[in-house]
Design a protein around this motif. Structure first.
Motif, short mmCIF file in Angstrom:
data_model
loop_
_atom_site.label_atom_id
_atom_site.label_comp_id
_atom_site.label_asym_id
_atom_site.label_seq_id
_atom_site.Cartn_x
_atom_site.Cartn_y
_atom_site.Cartn_z
N VAL B 102 -42.61 -74.41 28.81
CA VAL B 102 -43.34 -75.80 29.25
C VAL B 102 -42.34 -76.27 30.10
N SER B 103 -42.76 -77.54 30.80
CA SER B 103 -42.01 -78.36 31.74
C SER B 103 -40.57 -78.94 30.83
N PHE B 104 -39.67 -79.14 31.68
CA PHE B 104 -38.64 -80.09 31.15
C PHE B 104 -38.97 -81.55 31.47
N LEU B 105 -38.36 -82.27 30.17
CA LEU B 105 -38.64 -83.64 30.35
C LEU B 105 -37.00 -84.21 30.42
N THR B 106 -37.02 -85.13 31.17
CA THR B 106 -35.70 -85.99 31.31
C THR B 106 -35.80 -87.08 30.13
N GLY B 107 -34.72 -87.49 29.69
CA GLY B 107 -34.58 -88.70 28.76
C GLY B 107 -33.75 -88.33 27.35
N VAL B 108 -33.57 -89.39 26.73
CA VAL B 108 -32.48 -89.05 25.57
C VAL B 108 -33.38 -89.52 24.42
N SER B 109 -33.10 -89.21 23.18
CA SER B 109 -33.69 -89.51 21.98
C SER B 109 -32.86 -90.64 21.16
N PRO B 110 -33.46 -91.58 21.13
CA PRO B 110 -32.38 -92.58 20.34
C PRO B 110 -31.99 -92.59 18.79
N ARG B 111 -30.93 -92.24 18.33
CA ARG B 111 -30.64 -92.20 16.90
C ARG B 111 -30.85 -93.32 16.29
N LYS B 112 -30.55 -94.59 16.97
CA LYS B 112 -31.01 -95.86 16.28
C LYS B 112 -31.58 -96.71 17.37
N PRO B 113 -32.92 -96.59 17.11
CA PRO B 113 -33.81 -97.28 18.20
C PRO B 113 -33.89 -98.71 18.17
N ILE B 226 -47.14 -93.48 10.37
CA ILE B 226 -46.04 -92.59 10.36
C ILE B 226 -45.19 -93.00 11.29
N CYS B 227 -45.34 -93.73 12.49
CA CYS B 227 -44.23 -94.21 13.08
C CYS B 227 -43.47 -95.37 12.39
N LEU B 228 -44.31 -96.03 12.01
CA LEU B 228 -43.72 -97.49 11.23
C LEU B 228 -42.67 -96.83 10.27
N ASN B 229 -42.93 -95.79 9.56
CA ASN B 229 -41.93 -95.30 8.48
C ASN B 229 -40.85 -94.65 9.41
N ALA B 230 -40.91 -93.86 10.36
CA ALA B 230 -40.05 -93.06 11.22
C ALA B 230 -39.25 -94.20 11.90
N TRP B 231 -39.52 -95.17 12.20
CA TRP B 231 -39.04 -96.16 13.16
C TRP B 231 -38.45 -97.56 12.78
N CYS B 232 -38.72 -97.88 11.66
CA CYS B 232 -38.77 -99.28 11.30
C CYS B 232 -37.93 -99.59 10.33
N PHE B 233 -37.36 -98.39 9.77
CA PHE B 233 -36.34 -98.62 8.63
C PHE B 233 -35.14 -98.38 9.09
N GLU B 234 -34.19 -99.16 8.80
CA GLU B 234 -32.49 -99.02 9.01
C GLU B 234 -32.03 -97.95 7.95
N PRO B 235 -30.69 -97.61 8.77
CA PRO B 235 -29.69 -96.48 7.84
C PRO B 235 -29.82 -96.81 6.40
N ASP B 236 -29.60 -98.11 6.20
CA ASP B 236 -29.37 -98.52 4.86
C ASP B 236 -30.42 -98.71 4.06
N TYR B 301 -37.59 -91.08 1.58
CA TYR B 301 -39.05 -91.39 1.39
C TYR B 301 -39.53 -91.81 0.31
N LEU B 302 -38.85 -91.55 -0.74
CA LEU B 302 -39.26 -92.33 -1.99
C LEU B 302 -39.05 -93.73 -2.08
N ASN B 303 -37.87 -94.01 -1.40
CA ASN B 303 -37.36 -95.59 -1.19
C ASN B 303 -38.60 -96.22 -0.16
N LYS B 304 -38.99 -95.69 0.78
CA LYS B 304 -39.88 -96.03 1.73
C LYS B 304 -41.21 -96.25 0.98
N LEU B 305 -41.48 -95.48 0.18
CA LEU B 305 -42.87 -95.45 -0.71
C LEU B 305 -42.71 -96.63 -1.43
N ARG B 306 -41.65 -97.10 -2.04
CA ARG B 306 -41.47 -98.09 -3.06
C ARG B 306 -41.62 -99.41 -2.39
#
Lengths: 322, 322
Positions: B102-113, B226-236, B301-306
């Motif tokens: 597949v084609s290569f895409l420029t850009g970086v993934s944020p660890r902390k968006p 799925i995105c709300l779960n993946a992007w909107c919780f802080e590391p703590d 994810y148990l904590n997110k579910l709660r």
């Protein structure tokens, strides 16, 4: 081959602000190097490799490794060139670890090198030995006789779990080598780990040497023996004498061996086979649960050692004594 | 994140001879993607990603995944574009495995968006849902209710080893969701795994979406959850309502939610939290000795579910019902 440390984008941006290499366009962990975390970094100014040194590399050794790459690159060797930050320093810290950015090298590592590539790597090894001359820092080889003695002792109790009789074999081999190891052959900076994954090619020509993190001061001919072990055995265990002759002649075409060096080659092949047998055996017996790297099979190097034990002389390796 | 399969240079050269993409200049395994082996391939014609599909991906699904990337790229989405070989086929074999370039895409993934990146990814998700319209192949979501029931059964005996009471919690949660799961909301192609490492940014703008190997047909609003779960919780573990509002508004600015979709968002957030809790729990309880990937912590994810269990309504996620 793994990435052990995650690098946060903010931390990366702050780190790069110390350099004159532009803005990040792409940043990917790469499966290269067993001891460190490596990332391919593309910026508006070019491509680089960022290395984070994990705990297996001693921090006290880093000035040697980084200074060596500087020295070799200045000497015309195609190897990663450390990028110096605005304050002149190439060795910095990122994500709590020592870190260095080096230039990116084009080329691919052969999984199954051909004869022409063996000839090229022999010549490249001689080029490395020449370029290392005059380097001002010294690092003894921690994985020579004294280091082997320590590993033999550490592995003695469990070695026979890998192969019955292995403890006796390695103890006997070490005693043999200790009694005969040379003291005064030509020496200088050696790579000490020039396996196929540390050499890049474009076609059959070497385009670069990488991973200088085992480099040290030791006998040049011992480095050649490491390469013979790494490059000239086929996957089925057979020793390919055509590749050995190509590699040896590639080397001696640029740096002829003295009579004493040539005569020592069978011993150096045994020694370097024992060295990798011992480190692999140690890693095999001391596996860390959850480790990201699969340990390599020590028996591969036991078989290589057995081959060298039966070698007739330097001619086995395509080396003639005039 | 690992490379599971070694690719021999001769095999690679023979493989590339089927394409019009030039000669190899560089080839590196990259630490991207958990399920497959990925390589960054540089040729005289440009940069590409080569993916080898390992056994966790069902071969029968590959025409869906590759056809989908073709369809999305044609629809203007910035995603990997499959490169077709001279015979027109994009799906081939290499090293005994199905393979695609597949084609290569420029850009970086944020660890902390950050908040702006959350807004961008919301808009990009809506763009993906729009671009997927009209795609001719269908793939049911194997990780929806029926799949969860199977995972709950598989994990029931050992779940309490991870956290006392966990078996009862997941059984109760699944019963709750089974009784209330919607049947007739807007649906189509969803990404189903749009975590931060599957989104590339240049600055705060999305430069590409990758890893479509969980894509399937399901409710659009579930993908947003799925995105709300993946992007909107802080590391703590804290839920960042500002990021949730930014992400939801980024999405609804391009694709408004119906009243019924908005009302279903708390349920979808619970469902998607249970989905990742269950797959992580399964992987945690079924660790393979010597595996190259460390399993992710199911308790996150148990904590997110709660958190979602206690949510008041769609407003919790920055979504208002007019």
């Amino acid at each position: 081959m793994a990435v052990y440390t995650d690098v946060d984008n903010d931390a990366l941006a702050a780190f790069l602000a110390e350099y004159n290499i532009g803005e990040v366009l792409s940043f990917k962990g790469i499966a290269e190097g067993v001891e460190n975390s490596n990332f391919l970094l593309e910026t508006t100014r070019g491509r680089f490799i960022l290395t984070l040194f994990e705990k297996r590399v001693a921090e006290a050794d880093l000035p040697f490794f980084i200074g060596l790459m500087d020295h070799l690159a200045l000497g015309g060797l195609s190897c990663p060139t450390p990028i110096h930050a605005r304050d002149g320093k190439a060795l910095r810290r990122l994500a709590g670890r020592p870190a260095v950015i080096v230039s990116f090298l084009t080329g691919v590592s052969p999984r199954k090198p051909n004869v022409a590539q063996c000839a090229s790597v022999g010549a490249a090894l001689a080029g490395l030995h020449a370029a290392g001359a005059g380097f001002g820092i010294r690092r003894d080889n921690a994985l020579s006789l004294a280091g082997w003695r320590r590993l033999v002792n550490d592995c003695a109790a469990d070695a026979d779990k890998v192969r019955p009789g292995l403890a006796e074999t390695i103890a006997g081999e070490l005693a043999y080598l200790e009694a005969r190891w040379p003291r005064d052959l030509p020496r200088g900076v050696i790579h000490a780990d020039l396996f196929t994954d540390n050499v890049f090619f474009v076609g059959d020509d070497v385009s670069g040497l990488i991973d200088f993190y085992f480099a040290c001061n030791d006998f040049y001919a011992y480095d050649l023996a490491i390469c013979l072990n790494a490059w000239c055995f086929e996957p089925d265990g057979a020793f390919n004498a055509t590749k050995a002759m190509a590699l040896s002649r590639g080397y001696t075409g640029k740096r002829p061996l003295s009579r004493a060096e040539a005569a020592a080659m069978p011993l150096f092949c045994r020694g370097s086979a024992l060295r990798f047998l011992l480190t692999r055996l140690y890693d095999w017996l001391n596996q860390v649960p959850g480790a990201l790297v699969r340990p390599k099979d020590p028996v591969e190097y036991l078989n290589k050692l057995r081959f060298h034990t039966g070698a007739q002389g330097p001619e086995t390796y395509g080396i003639t004594i005039d």
